[in-house]
Enzyme design. Sequence first.
Site, short mmCIF file in Angstrom:
data_model
loop_
_atom_site.label_atom_id
_atom_site.label_comp_id
_atom_site.label_asym_id
_atom_site.label_seq_id
_atom_site.Cartn_x
_atom_site.Cartn_y
_atom_site.Cartn_z
N TYR A 1 19.41 -11.38 42.15
CA TYR A 1 20.33 -11.23 41.03
C TYR A 1 20.18 -9.86 40.38
CZ TYR A 1 16.34 -11.81 37.90
OH TYR A 1 15.14 -11.65 37.25
N PHE B 1 19.30 -5.41 32.26
CA PHE B 1 18.02 -5.80 31.67
C PHE B 1 17.03 -6.28 32.71
CE2 PHE B 1 20.71 -9.60 31.33
CZ PHE B 1 19.92 -10.55 31.96
N ASP B 2 17.48 -6.64 33.91
CA ASP B 2 16.55 -7.12 34.94
C ASP B 2 17.26 -7.19 36.28
OD1 ASP B 2 14.20 -8.03 36.04
OD2 ASP B 2 14.49 -10.12 35.45
N ILE C 1 17.07 -21.07 32.14
CA ILE C 1 17.89 -21.21 30.94
C ILE C 1 19.08 -22.11 31.28
CG2 ILE C 1 17.17 -19.04 29.88
CD1 ILE C 1 19.69 -17.75 31.02
N TYR D 1 19.12 -17.15 25.68
CA TYR D 1 17.88 -16.98 24.90
C TYR D 1 18.11 -17.08 23.40
CZ TYR D 1 15.75 -15.65 29.31
OH TYR D 1 15.27 -15.66 30.60
N PHE E 1 25.12 -12.38 35.00
CA PHE E 1 24.31 -12.34 36.21
C PHE E 1 25.22 -12.23 37.43
CE2 PHE E 1 21.47 -14.47 33.26
CZ PHE E 1 20.24 -13.91 33.54
#
Length: 579
Positions: free
Chosen positions: A178, A188-189, A208, A234, A251
């Site tokens: 992802y 962010f990731d 999540i 979150y 995502f």
Amino acid sequence: MLEHGMPNEMNRFIMESIFALFFLCVTGTHVSCSPGPLEDVVIDRYDIPRVCPREVQTGDFVRYHYNGTFTDGKKFDSSHERGAPFSGQVGLGRLITGLDRGVQGMCVNERRKVTVPPHLAYGSIGAGDVIPADTVLVFDVVLLDIWNTEDKVQTRTLSKPESCKRLAEATDFIRYHYNGTLLNGVPFDSSHSRNGTYDTYVGMGYLIKGMDEGLIGMCVGETRTIIIPPFLAYEEKGYGTVIPSQATLVFEVFMIDLFNPKDDIAVVVKEVPKTCTRKTVVGDYIRYHYNGTFQDGSGFDTSYQRNSTYNTYIGMGYVIQGMDKALQGLCIGEKRRVILPPHMAYGEKGTGDIIPGSAVLVFDIHVIDFHNPKDLIEIKVTSKPKKCNLTSEVDDLIQYRYNCSLMDGTLLYSSDHYEKAPITTLGANKVIEGLDEGLRGMCVGEKRVVIVPPHLGHGENGAKGVPSSAVLHFELELLDLQKGVPDGYMFVWLGDSPDPLFPAMDLNKDLSVPLEEFTAFINIQVVEGTGRLRPGMDADGIIKDMFNNQDRNRDGKIVAEELKLKVEEDSDKARHEEL
């Protein structure tokens, strides 16, 4: 009254001009709006993204950065400098009225300048020592995020394989790559940057809530975008310094693998030979080629590249559990695809750098041959003369034609490649054991197929041109047969020898037998069928050796006192005598 007024046409022109100016200011066209006090906010949309899937509406939650200045450019506040964007709900009085109106209709990543008159800002009171009374405020705003409590997880498939036989369901274990970004595109990731998939159960609360929901229904090989509102991600807490409070997450997911802990192996038969007289069972030894891939089609190993089959016993723990099971019930020449879940392969740990943890493995198998260590040779007569009075046996000298192949039809060697067909003595360890046995009991002109297991062939070491542990397929034809004599003998009587022997040998009755007379006597026995010389050797040489063996005093003749016979009975009680 008329002298203090204006003509009607002029009055109408002025009113239309004022209305046009007010319209331009409100709609955001960049003009100078200084002729009089502001009645409403002035919006300048100076940077609008090309794609705007959603605009801010009353009741939406927004997150934005801003710089606040006075009309002279002096800054009085900045979320950028604080390092924290503003978050709030639009249209419910939680923002100053001017900003409530000013962000309406904004797109994510849009930049606009919002000029707010005092009565829609802090009015005649101002705000402490920061904002004086009756001050026009200018906000330079960039929208970062937008969401609503009525939002749901959004999914959009970007690509999908043509064949999708299985969809991800709750309790499945999945492996996926992802890229994660905020709604404004800020990353962010990413699992790609770590060079490792994210592995987890889906629909069981390990993720999540929004991701748990968004992954359901995906195929292996599918790529989809999943947009998750903050209350399914979150929420207010965010995640460290990476994900801010109340952030919508985007995502882009690529599904690598999926299975369920209850899965068994899956078998897809690709090709089965027309004839299959035997199938593999536990304890058999198998030779097969394979291609090993993951579910996304990427390869991790192949026997073809090594130009060597994989050889192993079946059902005895020499290979991974799933393969041990998958190799049972196969025919020689069969091709099948086998899908092994991780708990029947290399489990959560994987193996080395080749197979990652929790990987589903796909093997395309082609069975070359198999056998059992207890196997005997298999003989199938394909052609036989009507008259068959004489058959081959141990000690016979034979000439034969052959083709030797692997069980997949690969020709290894053939007598046709030589000028003359081979000649051998059966039982003399001149050929491999299985072939020697397969050549016995044949008539001249007979044809047969003989299957030789490796322990009766070339064994685990193989031979030049013959792979290790290969089952061999022989096509045989017996061309010639000369009956032989037992090992260690040069001549045998086919019945009882003359008794007494010496008078029979002494053809001229002079009480001595020279070499010429001895040779004549032996040749008479061979012609009349009462005796047999060892085939395949020089007859005169054999006879001379026999004569020398009896001429004990080496005077060139045999007398009665010198003559002795070697007598032996074999397992069939046949009497062998040699001079």
